[in-house]
Scaffold this active site. Structure first.
Site, PDB file in Angstrom:
ATOM      1  N   ASN A 166       0.851  -1.182   0.000  1.00 62.17           N
ATOM      2  CA  ASN A 166       0.000   0.000   0.000  1.00 62.17           C
ATOM      3  C   ASN A 166       0.894   1.242   0.000  1.00 62.17           C
ATOM      4  OD1 ASN A 166      -2.131   1.797   0.265  1.00 62.17           O
ATOM      5  ND2 ASN A 166      -2.207   1.583   2.482  1.00 62.17           N
ATOM      6  N   ILE A 167       1.013   1.898  -1.130  1.00 60.03           N
ATOM      7  CA  ILE A 167       1.818   3.117  -1.220  1.00 60.03           C
ATOM      8  C   ILE A 167       0.960   4.247  -0.650  1.00 60.03           C
ATOM      9  CG2 ILE A 167       3.006   4.713  -2.784  1.00 60.03           C
ATOM     10  CD1 ILE A 167       3.323   2.272  -4.706  1.00 60.03           C
ATOM     11  N   LYS A 217       1.183  10.696   1.748  1.00 58.00           N
ATOM     12  CA  LYS A 217       2.593  11.048   1.930  1.00 58.00           C
ATOM     13  C   LYS A 217       3.229  11.487   0.602  1.00 58.00           C
ATOM     14  CE  LYS A 217       3.537   8.409   6.086  1.00 58.00           C
ATOM     15  NZ  LYS A 217       4.370   7.413   6.758  1.00 58.00           N
ATOM     16  N   CYS A 261      15.487   8.295  -1.775  1.00 56.79           N
ATOM     17  CA  CYS A 261      15.188   7.201  -0.859  1.00 56.79           C
ATOM     18  C   CYS A 261      16.511   6.462  -0.674  1.00 56.79           C
ATOM     19  CB  CYS A 261      14.065   6.310  -1.410  1.00 56.79           C
ATOM     20  SG  CYS A 261      14.350   5.687  -3.083  1.00 56.79           S
TER      21      CYS A 261
END
Length: 193
Positions: free
Chosen positions: A107-108, A112, A132
């Protein structure tokens, strides 16, 4: 007939020969510190850059970008050495802890991604570096959503994503980018992207 050289002339000649053998101060070139970009580094747009997690080897390069902000997409605490670098250079850290799960049904967190995009779109935060850990999936999703705001066609968004993710491209990331609703951010893009 042989000419005699005085001791004074002999010393002068020896000094001249020694001087010719040593490089002159002006001839010595000093190599500047190597500017090494972070893994997967690229310019996304004027004042917007992407990469993997920078290391100390990349700090001189990052300094050359004159960054104002970093958008860090990992949930782990920012490395101490990097935090010191940010503090010493007046760079603000914006952290959006997005899990880097390799699960197929991950689940991205859309909210955010949306908040990260608001930081990136705010010209007061630029130049900004988005990263990242490796600069592939989480960074790829954020940049892909930014590209949708820039009105890129999906095939170009996916091509760019795959350029960085390579063999590790995730279909879930591409589905997320395809379904990402840009309408709530469109008012931010008119003059900023």
């Amino acid at each position: 007939m042989q000419l005699e050289i005085s001791p004074r002339q002999r010393r002068s000649q020896q000094q001249q020969e020694e001087a010719e053998q040593q490089p002159a101060v002006d001839d010595v070139s000093i190599e500047p510190a190597a500017l090494v970009p972070p893994l997967n580094f690229a310019e996304v747009h004027d004042g917007i850059f992407r990469s993997g997690l920078p290391t100390a080897d990349n700090f001189a390069f990052l300094r050359s970008l004159k960054l104002r902000s970093i958008v860090y997409l990992c949930p782990e605490p920012y490395p101490e050495e990097n935090t010191r670098f940010l503090e010493q250079n007046g760079i603000k850290l914006h952290q959006f802890g997005i899990d880097g799960s390799k699960e197929l049904l991950v689940n991205i967190p859309e909210e955010k991604i949306r908040e990260a995009l608001k930081v990136i779109l705010d010209v007061r935060n630029r130049p900004v570096l988005i990263h990242c850990k490796r600069g592939k999936h989480r960074t790829g999703c954020v940049v892909g959503c930014l590209r949708k705001l820039q009105k890129w066609c999906l095939s170009s968004v996916f091509d760019e994503y795959q350029q960085f993710a390579a063999a590790k491209a995730r279909s879930t990331d591409q589905i997320f980018m395809e379904l990402f609703d840009t309408s709530s951010l469109m008012h931010l893009t008119a003059s900023q992207c």
